[in-house]
Write an enzyme that holds these catalytic residues in place. Structure first.
Site, PDB file in Angstrom:
ATOM      1  N   LEU A 186       5.990  -6.019   6.014  1.00 38.41           N
ATOM      2  CA  LEU A 186       6.545  -6.136   4.659  1.00 38.41           C
ATOM      3  C   LEU A 186       6.440  -7.555   4.096  1.00 38.41           C
ATOM      4  O   LEU A 186       6.567  -8.543   4.826  1.00 38.41           O
ATOM      5  CB  LEU A 186       8.009  -5.691   4.673  1.00 38.41           C
ATOM      6  CG  LEU A 186       8.232  -4.253   5.178  1.00 38.41           C
ATOM      7  CD1 LEU A 186       9.729  -3.920   5.205  1.00 38.41           C
ATOM      8  CD2 LEU A 186       7.484  -3.234   4.320  1.00 38.41           C
TER       9      LEU A 186
ATOM     10  N   HIS B 297       6.721  -5.542  -1.348  1.00 36.96           N
ATOM     11  CA  HIS B 297       7.500  -4.384  -0.887  1.00 36.96           C
ATOM     12  C   HIS B 297       8.982  -4.563  -1.244  1.00 36.96           C
ATOM     13  O   HIS B 297       9.641  -3.613  -1.680  1.00 36.96           O
ATOM     14  CB  HIS B 297       7.399  -4.244   0.638  1.00 36.96           C
ATOM     15  CG  HIS B 297       6.022  -3.949   1.153  1.00 36.96           C
ATOM     16  ND1 HIS B 297       5.297  -4.844   1.902  1.00 36.96           N
ATOM     17  CD2 HIS B 297       5.241  -2.844   1.044  1.00 36.96           C
ATOM     18  CE1 HIS B 297       4.135  -4.308   2.237  1.00 36.96           C
ATOM     19  NE2 HIS B 297       4.069  -3.092   1.725  1.00 36.96           N
TER      20      HIS B 297
ATOM     21  N   ASP C 226      -1.225  -0.559  -6.243  1.00 34.10           N
ATOM     22  CA  ASP C 226      -2.079   0.578  -5.897  1.00 34.10           C
ATOM     23  C   ASP C 226      -2.025   1.551  -7.082  1.00 34.10           C
ATOM     24  O   ASP C 226      -1.377   2.590  -7.018  1.00 34.10           O
ATOM     25  CB  ASP C 226      -1.586   1.219  -4.607  1.00 34.10           C
ATOM     26  CG  ASP C 226      -1.637   0.249  -3.442  1.00 34.10           C
ATOM     27  OD1 ASP C 226      -2.638   0.204  -2.747  1.00 34.10           O
ATOM     28  OD2 ASP C 226      -0.658  -0.527  -3.272  1.00 34.10           O
TER      29      ASP C 226
ATOM     30  N   SER D 159      -0.382  -8.587  -0.313  1.00 29.15           N
ATOM     31  CA  SER D 159      -0.883  -7.426   0.425  1.00 29.15           C
ATOM     32  C   SER D 159      -0.710  -7.701   1.911  1.00 29.15           C
ATOM     33  O   SER D 159      -0.884  -8.845   2.363  1.00 29.15           O
ATOM     34  CB  SER D 159      -2.369  -7.220   0.112  1.00 29.15           C
ATOM     35  OG  SER D 159      -2.944  -6.361   1.067  1.00 29.15           O
TER      36      SER D 159
ATOM     37  N   ARG E 253      -2.703  -6.936   4.074  1.00 23.70           N
ATOM     38  CA  ARG E 253      -4.022  -7.305   4.619  1.00 23.70           C
ATOM     39  C   ARG E 253      -4.368  -8.776   4.380  1.00 23.70           C
ATOM     40  O   ARG E 253      -5.316  -9.285   4.983  1.00 23.70           O
ATOM     41  CB  ARG E 253      -5.107  -6.422   3.995  1.00 23.70           C
ATOM     42  CG  ARG E 253      -5.080  -4.987   4.525  1.00 23.70           C
ATOM     43  CD  ARG E 253      -6.262  -4.194   4.005  1.00 23.70           C
ATOM     44  NE  ARG E 253      -6.414  -2.911   4.668  1.00 23.70           N
ATOM     45  CZ  ARG E 253      -5.956  -1.746   4.189  1.00 23.70           C
ATOM     46  NH1 ARG E 253      -5.315  -1.707   3.037  1.00 23.70           N
ATOM     47  NH2 ARG E 253      -6.144  -0.623   4.854  1.00 23.70           N
TER      48      ARG E 253
HETATM   49  P1  AMP Z   1       1.633  -0.426   1.604  1.00 22.67           P
HETATM   50  O1  AMP Z   1       2.585  -0.840   2.668  1.00 22.67           O
HETATM   51  O2  AMP Z   1       0.518  -1.380   1.367  1.00 22.67           O
HETATM   52  O3  AMP Z   1       1.185   1.010   1.742  1.00 22.67           O
HETATM   53  O4  AMP Z   1       2.454  -0.466   0.249  1.00 22.67           O
HETATM   54  C1  AMP Z   1       3.652   0.228   0.115  1.00 22.67           C
HETATM   55  C2  AMP Z   1       4.070   0.177  -1.321  1.00 22.67           C
HETATM   56  O5  AMP Z   1       4.222  -1.183  -1.707  1.00 22.67           O
HETATM   57  C3  AMP Z   1       3.047   0.800  -2.274  1.00 22.67           C
HETATM   58  O6  AMP Z   1       3.724   1.523  -3.287  1.00 22.67           O
HETATM   59  C4  AMP Z   1       2.341  -0.406  -2.825  1.00 22.67           C
HETATM   60  O7  AMP Z   1       1.776  -0.198  -4.106  1.00 22.67           O
HETATM   61  C5  AMP Z   1       3.476  -1.410  -2.898  1.00 22.67           C
HETATM   62  N1  AMP Z   1       2.966  -2.774  -2.923  1.00 22.67           N
HETATM   63  C6  AMP Z   1       2.107  -3.355  -2.041  1.00 22.67           C
HETATM   64  N2  AMP Z   1       1.821  -4.605  -2.426  1.00 22.67           N
HETATM   65  C7  AMP Z   1       2.492  -4.828  -3.579  1.00 22.67           C
HETATM   66  C8  AMP Z   1       2.592  -5.927  -4.476  1.00 22.67           C
HETATM   67  N3  AMP Z   1       1.940  -7.068  -4.272  1.00 22.67           N
HETATM   68  N4  AMP Z   1       3.396  -5.786  -5.561  1.00 22.67           N
HETATM   69  C9  AMP Z   1       4.063  -4.632  -5.801  1.00 22.67           C
HETATM   70  N5  AMP Z   1       4.002  -3.567  -4.991  1.00 22.67           N
HETATM   71  C10 AMP Z   1       3.236  -3.651  -3.888  1.00 22.67           C
END
Ligand code: AMP
Length: 313
Positions: free
Chosen positions: A39, A43, A181, A216, A218
């Site tokens: 996270l 997140h 996303d 991100s 990543r």
């Molecule tokens: P993930 O863990 O990458 O699958 O992301 C989980 C949630 O967090 C998804 O709804 C993503 O769109 C959101 N998310 C990831 N990075 C960001 C960011 N930089 N800003 C806002 N939401 C994010």
């Protein structure tokens, strides 16, 4: 029993559903924030949005699950970063999360496609499925094509299916997704509408590092040099929006400029598209609310980003 402000960690599906139903019986709305863990502040912003989403009391559930079904065999499932202990510390520190759902067994790839190494444990508890993989899928047929769907053809069926499962297990009133996303957010909105899930979907704004890079999980895999080069993504998107707001409504010209900036910076462009914000259909002229979506590789890391433009010229 969790201490005050400590979220309760739940691994079992039936226990999660029972927990949610108890919160509802107490008069609370249940808000779900699905994540794949590792996270960051992006997140955590979704958690604030979830907590603020209802006028009344809310119980916020964060799910952490690295969903194997959205990764093609050639993709980075085995190296996807994880740090559950760190995640739990961050979630506790928010004081806003009431439960963390960490399921082990939402999807089984089947023995033919079973991953090896670190990720294998995540599916092993469904070995008794007899070696046959998961065979029920949700497809959001038009929206899942194009943008990320072109280079990741199994991605969105994996996302939609597992999110639907999370919805069925957690039974939330509200679910929050990041606009980072963008296509995923629109696909979930469409799935909820088409399949009559009684869930309010909230799209939350992108959180960026101070220098503009979209946060991100990543990003941790970027070298210092790659990270510098990757700043060309947000820079080119901001410049594109400025150009559009100043009257350049020719998508091709604007796309070309972005591709050039990314390529000159050393990125390998997967796609640059300018699409209608709702339908995600490509537009030739920027004459309605659009979003410019980008995916590009910097080294071994594929990054996505986007910027909305509300102009109607
Ligand atoms: P993930 O863990 O990458 O699958 O992301 C989980 C949630 O967090 C998804 O709804 C993503 O769109 C959101 N998310 C990831 N990075 C960001 C960011 N930089 N800003 C806002 N939401 C994010």
């Amino acid at each position: 029993m969790a201490a005050a402000n400590e979220p309760e960690v739940i691994r079992d599906k039936a226990a999660m559903r029972a927990w949610s139903r108890r919160r509802r019986a107490e008069g609370k709305a249940v808000a779900l924030v699905p994540t794949m863990g590792f996270l960051h502040d992006g997140h955590l912003s979704l958690i604030s949005a979830a907590a603020a989403a209802s006028a009344g009391p809310v119980a916020v559930v964060v799910s952490i699950y690295v969903n194997p079904s959205q990764f093609a065999p050639t993709e980075d499932l085995a190296t996807y970063p994880s740090d559950l202990a760190g995640d739990l510390r961050k979630l506790s520190a928010t004081g806003a999360v009431t439960a963390v759902f960490c399921p082990l067994d939402l999807y089984f790839r089947g023995s033919a496609g079973r991953p090896t190494g670190a990720s294998a444990g995540a599916v092993s508890c469904l070995e008794d499925a007899g070696g046959s993989g998961h065979e029920s899928w949700i497809r959001v047929e038009r929206l899942e094509k194009g943008l990320c769907g072109s280079s990741r053809p199994v991605f969105f069926r994996g996302v939609a299916t597992v999110v639907a499962k999370l919805f069925n297990i957690v039974e939330p009133d509200i679910a929050v997704f990041g606009k980072k996303d963008y296509q995923q957010w629109r696909i979930i909105c469409r799935m909820v509408r088409d399949l009559d899930f009684a869930i309010e979907i909230i799209g939350s704004e992108i959180v960026r590092e101070a220098d503009g890079l979209a946060m991100s999980s990543r990003n941790v895999h970027l070298s210092h040099e790659e990270r510098e080069k990757a700043l060309s993504i947000s820079r080119s998107l901001v410049n594109a929006r400025t150009a559009a707001l100043n009257g350049n409504n020719h998508s091709q010209q604007i796309k070309h400029q972005i591709v050039q900036t990314l390529t000159e910076a050393g990125g390998q462009v997967d796609y640059v598209e300018i699409v209608d914000q709702e339908s995600l259909v490509r537009v030739e002229k920027i004459d309605r609310p659009v979003v410019i979506c980008v995916a590009a590789w910097f080294g071994k890391v594929r990054l996505i980003d986007n910027i909305e433009i509300q102009t109607a010229s």
